[in-house]
Design a protein around this motif. Structure first.
Motif, PDB file in Angstrom:
ATOM      1  N   MET A   1      23.444  34.160  15.543  1.00 46.92           N
ATOM      2  CA  MET A   1      23.722  35.484  15.800  1.00 46.92           C
ATOM      3  C   MET A   1      25.268  36.013  15.660  1.00 46.92           C
ATOM      4  O   MET A   1      25.745  36.507  14.833  1.00 46.92           O
ATOM      5  N   LYS A   2      25.951  35.155  16.525  1.00 47.31           N
ATOM      6  CA  LYS A   2      27.448  35.286  16.267  1.00 47.31           C
ATOM      7  C   LYS A   2      28.092  35.254  14.905  1.00 47.31           C
ATOM      8  O   LYS A   2      28.967  35.882  14.359  1.00 47.31           O
ATOM      9  N   GLN A   3      27.432  34.186  14.121  1.00 49.18           N
ATOM     10  CA  GLN A   3      27.930  33.859  12.672  1.00 49.18           C
ATOM     11  C   GLN A   3      27.757  35.113  11.898  1.00 49.18           C
ATOM     12  O   GLN A   3      28.462  35.479  11.167  1.00 49.18           O
ATOM     13  N   ASP A   4      26.544  35.738  12.058  1.00 49.17           N
ATOM     14  CA  ASP A   4      26.282  37.072  11.406  1.00 49.17           C
ATOM     15  C   ASP A   4      27.093  37.971  11.604  1.00 49.17           C
ATOM     16  O   ASP A   4      27.651  38.652  10.768  1.00 49.17           O
ATOM     17  N   CYS A   5      27.517  38.181  13.010  1.00 47.98           N
ATOM     18  CA  CYS A   5      28.438  39.219  13.265  1.00 47.98           C
ATOM     19  C   CYS A   5      29.645  39.157  12.851  1.00 47.98           C
ATOM     20  O   CYS A   5      30.297  40.028  11.976  1.00 47.98           O
ATOM     21  N   GLU A   6      30.153  37.858  12.852  1.00 46.65           N
ATOM     22  CA  GLU A   6      31.490  37.418  12.106  1.00 46.65           C
ATOM     23  C   GLU A   6      31.786  37.713  10.733  1.00 46.65           C
ATOM     24  O   GLU A   6      32.436  38.171  10.075  1.00 46.65           O
ATOM     25  N   SER A   7      30.447  37.455   9.874  1.00 44.98           N
ATOM     26  CA  SER A   7      30.384  37.387   8.453  1.00 44.98           C
ATOM     27  C   SER A   7      30.451  39.109   7.994  1.00 44.98           C
ATOM     28  O   SER A   7      31.271  39.235   7.084  1.00 44.98           O
ATOM     29  N   LYS A   8      29.721  39.735   8.911  1.00 45.65           N
ATOM     30  CA  LYS A   8      29.667  41.277   8.535  1.00 45.65           C
ATOM     31  C   LYS A   8      31.177  41.752   8.786  1.00 45.65           C
ATOM     32  O   LYS A   8      31.556  42.772   8.102  1.00 45.65           O
ATOM     33  N   ALA A   9      31.439  41.479   9.833  1.00 44.16           N
ATOM     34  CA  ALA A   9      32.973  41.926  10.194  1.00 44.16           C
ATOM     35  C   ALA A   9      33.910  41.385   9.014  1.00 44.16           C
ATOM     36  O   ALA A   9      34.963  42.224   8.617  1.00 44.16           O
ATOM     37  N   PHE A  10      34.009  40.355   8.646  1.00 48.22           N
ATOM     38  CA  PHE A  10      34.878  39.587   7.630  1.00 48.22           C
ATOM     39  C   PHE A  10      34.588  40.596   6.415  1.00 48.22           C
ATOM     40  O   PHE A  10      35.587  40.847   5.459  1.00 48.22           O
ATOM     41  N   ILE A  11      33.421  40.926   5.972  1.00 44.07           N
ATOM     42  CA  ILE A  11      32.982  41.602   4.929  1.00 44.07           C
ATOM     43  C   ILE A  11      33.822  43.111   4.714  1.00 44.07           C
ATOM     44  O   ILE A  11      34.166  43.516   3.721  1.00 44.07           O
ATOM     45  N   LYS A  12      33.663  43.969   5.879  1.00 44.61           N
ATOM     46  CA  LYS A  12      34.357  44.762   6.254  1.00 44.61           C
ATOM     47  C   LYS A  12      35.649  45.111   6.112  1.00 44.61           C
ATOM     48  O   LYS A  12      36.454  45.789   5.232  1.00 44.61           O
ATOM     49  N   VAL A  13      36.318  44.007   6.486  1.00 42.22           N
ATOM     50  CA  VAL A  13      37.767  43.868   6.495  1.00 42.22           C
ATOM     51  C   VAL A  13      38.255  43.652   5.285  1.00 42.22           C
ATOM     52  O   VAL A  13      39.296  44.007   4.578  1.00 42.22           O
ATOM     53  N   ALA A  14      37.572  42.672   4.321  1.00 45.73           N
ATOM     54  CA  ALA A  14      37.814  42.266   3.226  1.00 45.73           C
ATOM     55  C   ALA A  14      37.777  43.447   2.197  1.00 45.73           C
ATOM     56  O   ALA A  14      38.625  43.387   1.208  1.00 45.73           O
ATOM     57  N   GLU A  15      36.769  44.275   2.610  1.00 43.46           N
ATOM     58  CA  GLU A  15      36.603  45.623   1.688  1.00 43.46           C
ATOM     59  C   GLU A  15      38.090  46.148   1.781  1.00 43.46           C
ATOM     60  O   GLU A  15      38.631  47.011   0.984  1.00 43.46           O
ATOM     61  N   LYS A  16      38.715  46.348   2.938  1.00 42.12           N
ATOM     62  CA  LYS A  16      39.671  47.393   3.228  1.00 42.12           C
ATOM     63  C   LYS A  16      40.804  46.717   2.713  1.00 42.12           C
ATOM     64  O   LYS A  16      41.712  47.173   2.067  1.00 42.12           O
ATOM     65  N   ILE A  17      40.975  45.243   2.758  1.00 43.49           N
ATOM     66  CA  ILE A  17      42.158  44.369   2.307  1.00 43.49           C
ATOM     67  C   ILE A  17      42.381  44.861   0.903  1.00 43.49           C
ATOM     68  O   ILE A  17      43.337  44.875   0.126  1.00 43.49           O
ATOM     69  N   LYS A  18      41.106  44.494   0.243  1.00 41.32           N
ATOM     70  CA  LYS A  18      41.123  44.633  -1.293  1.00 41.32           C
ATOM     71  C   LYS A  18      41.402  46.057  -1.784  1.00 41.32           C
ATOM     72  O   LYS A  18      42.139  46.109  -2.750  1.00 41.32           O
ATOM     73  N   LYS A  19      40.919  46.990  -1.225  1.00 42.99           N
ATOM     74  CA  LYS A  19      41.491  48.568  -1.613  1.00 42.99           C
ATOM     75  C   LYS A  19      42.764  48.566  -1.283  1.00 42.99           C
ATOM     76  O   LYS A  19      43.494  49.145  -2.312  1.00 42.99           O
ATOM     77  N   GLN A  20      43.334  48.139  -0.073  1.00 40.14           N
ATOM     78  CA  GLN A  20      44.834  48.303   0.044  1.00 40.14           C
ATOM     79  C   GLN A  20      45.845  47.527  -0.968  1.00 40.14           C
ATOM     80  O   GLN A  20      46.847  47.982  -1.267  1.00 40.14           O
ATOM     81  N   PHE A  21      45.309  46.352  -1.150  1.00 37.07           N
ATOM     82  CA  PHE A  21      46.144  45.317  -1.738  1.00 37.07           C
ATOM     83  C   PHE A  21      45.345  44.843  -3.074  1.00 37.07           C
ATOM     84  O   PHE A  21      44.970  43.489  -3.017  1.00 37.07           O
ATOM     85  N   PRO A  22      45.082  45.486  -4.031  1.00 36.85           N
ATOM     86  CA  PRO A  22      44.121  45.054  -4.980  1.00 36.85           C
ATOM     87  C   PRO A  22      44.569  43.606  -5.682  1.00 36.85           C
ATOM     88  O   PRO A  22      43.555  42.950  -6.432  1.00 36.85           O
TER      89      PRO A  22
END
Length: 182
Positions: A1-22
């Motif tokens: 369960m914790k792993q799934d939450c961490e993975s989902k959070a990572f994907i959201k943050v990664a999307e923001k980082i890629k958008k800001q710093f392509p």
């Protein structure tokens, strides 16, 4: 369960980082909670490299394939590695590190660590991959230990109020940061 939450959070943050710093080149160093197809695919899709702590049991197919290989690449007695191990539908590269310390009581202590990476491991870069993986752990744990044993005494609850606890911890983080840069 914790792993799934961490993975989902990572994907959201990664999307923001890629958008800001392509175009920013990034190497993700992460702990064992991030050994997942979602995280690896996100890194691949974004053109990012990764070095992720691997603990046997988190993706047992990696360990099984690695152990079935008759010969592995070695650097001394500390580092052992193999490239192109199949994990779900992706090739990963696996590095094992065995560290030995002599304690003050003259007992030898052996610690073992492993990482998966998308970076092709060679005799020239294997130690760098090990150092990157170990440094991620040291930064995380040394910072926490410094905060825990410094004046903040964060190992004990400072309040029964959840928001007060969060505020206290945030202030400890800020104080620790200021102490490091001063």
């Amino acid at each position: 369960m914790k792993q799934d939450c961490e993975s989902k959070a990572f994907i959201k943050v990664a999307e923001k980082i890629k958008k800001q710093f392509p175009r920013l080149p990034i190497i993700i160093t992460a702990d064992g909670l991030y050994v997942s197809q979602k995280v690896i695919q996100t890194c691949t899709d974004n053109g990012w490299n990764y070095i992720i702590r691997y603990k046997e049991g988190s993706a047992s197919s990696i360990a099984k394939e690695y152990q079935s290989l008759p010969e592995k690449e070695k650097i001394g007695s500390e580092i052992e590695y193999q490239n192109q191990i199949m994990f779900q539908n992706t090739d990963v590269n696996l590095t094992y590190y065995t560290g030995k310390k002599i304690k003050p009581d003259e007992k030898k202590e052996t610690t073992e660590f492993a990482w998966i990476a998308d970076i092709t491991i060679t005799k020239n870069n294997a130690r760098k991959i090990v150092n990157a993986g170990r440094n991620r752990w040291k930064i995380e744990n040394q910072g926490f230990n410094r905060q825990k044993h410094w004046r903040g005494n964060i190992e004990h609850a400072c309040s029964w109020n959840e928001q007060a606890q969060k505020n206290h911890y945030l202030m400890e983080q800020i104080a620790d940061f200021i102490k490091q840069i001063s």
